[in-house]
Scaffold this active site. Structure first.
Site, short mmCIF file in Angstrom:
data_model
loop_
_atom_site.label_atom_id
_atom_site.label_comp_id
_atom_site.label_asym_id
_atom_site.label_seq_id
_atom_site.Cartn_x
_atom_site.Cartn_y
_atom_site.Cartn_z
N ASN A 205 0.85 -1.19 0.00
CA ASN A 205 0.00 0.00 0.00
C ASN A 205 0.88 1.23 0.00
OD1 ASN A 205 0.37 0.98 2.87
ND2 ASN A 205 -0.34 -1.11 3.25
N LYS A 284 9.37 -17.61 -9.08
CA LYS A 284 8.61 -16.57 -9.75
C LYS A 284 7.49 -17.22 -10.59
CE LYS A 284 9.00 -12.90 -13.09
NZ LYS A 284 9.44 -12.87 -14.46
N LYS A 336 -14.45 1.60 15.61
CA LYS A 336 -13.13 0.95 15.71
C LYS A 336 -12.60 1.01 17.14
CE LYS A 336 -11.97 1.24 11.13
NZ LYS A 336 -11.56 2.01 9.99
N1 CTP Z 1 -4.29 -2.68 12.22
C1 CTP Z 1 -3.66 -3.74 12.82
N2 CTP Z 1 -3.64 -4.97 12.21
C2 CTP Z 1 -4.25 -5.16 11.04
C3 CTP Z 1 -4.90 -4.10 10.41
C4 CTP Z 1 -4.90 -2.86 11.02
O1 CTP Z 1 -3.12 -3.56 13.91
N3 CTP Z 1 -4.20 -6.36 10.46
C5 CTP Z 1 -4.29 -1.39 12.90
C6 CTP Z 1 -3.65 -0.27 12.11
O2 CTP Z 1 -2.27 -0.14 12.42
C7 CTP Z 1 -4.44 0.94 12.55
C8 CTP Z 1 -5.82 0.36 12.74
O3 CTP Z 1 -5.62 -1.00 13.07
O4 CTP Z 1 -3.98 1.43 13.79
C9 CTP Z 1 -6.63 0.47 11.49
O5 CTP Z 1 -7.73 -0.33 11.64
P1 CTP Z 1 -8.53 -1.00 10.41
O6 CTP Z 1 -9.65 -1.75 11.00
O7 CTP Z 1 -7.63 -1.70 9.47
O8 CTP Z 1 -9.06 0.27 9.80
P2 CTP Z 1 -8.92 0.85 8.41
O9 CTP Z 1 -7.51 0.72 7.90
O10 CTP Z 1 -9.42 2.21 8.56
O11 CTP Z 1 -9.81 -0.13 7.49
P3 CTP Z 1 -11.29 -0.76 7.56
O12 CTP Z 1 -12.21 0.42 7.65
O13 CTP Z 1 -11.34 -1.54 6.33
O14 CTP Z 1 -11.40 -1.65 8.76
#
Ligand code: CTP
Length: 410
Positions: A205, A284, A336
């Site tokens: 990303n 690969k 969240k």
């Molecule tokens: N995070 C994590 N482990 C993951 C994915 C995310 O610890 N596998 C953490 C990221 O570092 C960040 C937060 O969780 O602090 C983001 O949460 P996430 O649920 O992934 O939110 P978004 O990226 O905003 O995506 P979505 O809305 O799809 O859940």
């Protein structure tokens, strides 16, 4: 402390005299280093009288090389402050060009560097200048942003040298790092994770790591023992107590769970991949006719795992997560916050071009149990300072009344 005050050829050079006085009033020694162009705006004698030290105006001054002066000064200064910094000098610094005393001093010193740009607003917004400023920021240079207003060239816009007081305050912050986090262990994650498909391909990303790096840097400046767990980034990581480089989400999960055990504050700024390929090809993968279907599996949600572990058996006093949002920023961040059992969510509106991924600025909303606070667009370094201010407040609250672990809550 000893400050080398670099003065370059802009109309704001006269304000550098006030900067020199301001630094002295704060108890610092100042040695002025003027470029040739700067001497066209202000006489070296003015700085000599104020600083009570010889002013360095030329690499080839008799005596300037007796003690290889730029090298000896480079190792004895506590800060190199360049105010005003012209587009020309910024371009030289960004590209490692060292063709006079000041630019040579920049490449020779390992002291912190603070730059106060000043130029016409058209120049300030020019792509070449922005590129050079980005480059310097990535190299760890700090800035005092120019102000908006009437410019000497008759334009009104952004480019005017910041006020001497503001420059002195920024210098002071670098010279006397705070101690508000002395002895506190802070774990920060930064950057993307890359999920390998085969030996040459991966899913990644656009995270540059800069937001997490700014938090790690600011926490270190406040005296914290910082462990930085970083995914692959091209921006250089700041100097911290411990740097742990990882590649994929699994490796980041392992590193974070291990280091969080002793951390007081955890800031999860990394953009962790939510999915990873179910199989990683050993060789690969060659192309074939037709479509290719990739099967992905979920990665561990690291932050959620930390929240759960803390609820069950205790853990870091403060957990901070990030959230990339494009709509309903506060409501989704609040969901969240609850779901991951964390104390603070830094919500990024990634639909803005000037905030979030891969830029130096950010605008965020801080969402906690107590409410939501908008932090307007500013440098990631300043956003990092606000995040840590809130984390410090939460730490104080937690220390006064630690939560009792609930063995039934998982
Ligand atoms: N995070 C994590 N482990 C993951 C994915 C995310 O610890 N596998 C953490 C990221 O570092 C960040 C937060 O969780 O602090 C983001 O949460 P996430 O649920 O992934 O939110 P978004 O990226 O905003 O995506 P979505 O809305 O799809 O859940």
């Amino acid at each position: 402390m000893l400050v080398a005050l670099g003065v370059t050829g802009g109309i704001g050079a006269y304000k550098a005299v006030e900067v020199a006085r301001g630094l002295q009033k704060r108890g610092h020694e100042v040695v002025a280093v003027m470029t040739h162009a700067a001497t066209k705006f202000v006489g070296a004698v003015t700085f000599e009288a104020i600083t009570r030290r010889p002013v360095i105006t030329d690499q080839w001054d008799p005596g300037a090389n007796a003690d290889i002066e730029h090298i000896s000064l480079a190792s004895s200064i506590d800060l190199l402050l360049i105010a005003p910094a012209t587009a020309n000098v910024i371009g030289k610094l960004a590209n490692g060009i060292a063709d006079d005393f000041l630019t040579t001093l920049y490449t020779a010193t390992r002291a912190p560097v603070l730059v106060a740009p000043a130029m016409n607003s058209q120049m300030f917004s020019h792509e070449a200048v922005r590129r050079n400023l980005d480059r310097l920021a990535a190299d760890g240079v700090r800035f005092v942003e120019p102000g908006e207003g009437y410019l000497a060239c008759g334009w009104v816009g952004k480019g005017r040298l910041a006020e001497p007081d503001e420059i002195c305050a920024a210098a002071e912050a670098l010279l006397r790092p705070g101690t508000t986090l002395a002895g506190i262990r802070v774990l920060v994650t930064a950057g993307p994770t890359l999920e390998d498909l085969d030996p040459v391909r991966f899913i990644g990303n656009r995270s540059s790591g800069r937001m997490g790096f700014a938090v790690a840097d600011e926490a270190t400046r406040r005296g914290a023992l910082v462990t930085l767990v970083a995914g692959p980034t091209s921006a250089p990581a700041p100097a911290v107590h411990e740097l742990v480089r990882v590649r994929g989400a699994e490796a980041m999960h392992a590193a974070v769970m291990q280091h969080a055990a002793t951390a007081d504050i955890v800031v999860m700024a990394a953009a962790v991949a939510d999915y990873t390929p179910t199989v990683v090809a050993g060789q690969k993968v060659a192309k074939a006719d037709g479509d290719l279907t990739l099967v992905l599996k979920r990665t561990p949600d690291i932050l959620k795992a930390l929240g759960q572990r803390r609820a069950a058996s205790g853990g870091p006093a403060v957990l901070v997560g990030f959230a990339a949002e494009t709509e309903d920023v506060v409501a989704s961040a609040r969901r969240k916050l609850e779901r991951k059992q964390v104390d603070l969510i830094v919500a990024n509106d990634v639909s803005r071009a000037d905030a979030g991924f891969d830029v130096d600025t950010n605008a965020v909303t801080l969402v906690s149990q107590g409410g939501a606070e908008d932090v307007p667009l500013q440098s990631k370094a300043r956003i990092a300072a606000v995040i840590l201010d809130r984390a410090e407040q939460l730490l104080l609250v937690r220390r006064a009344a630690p939560p009792t672990p609930d063995p039934l809550k998982v």
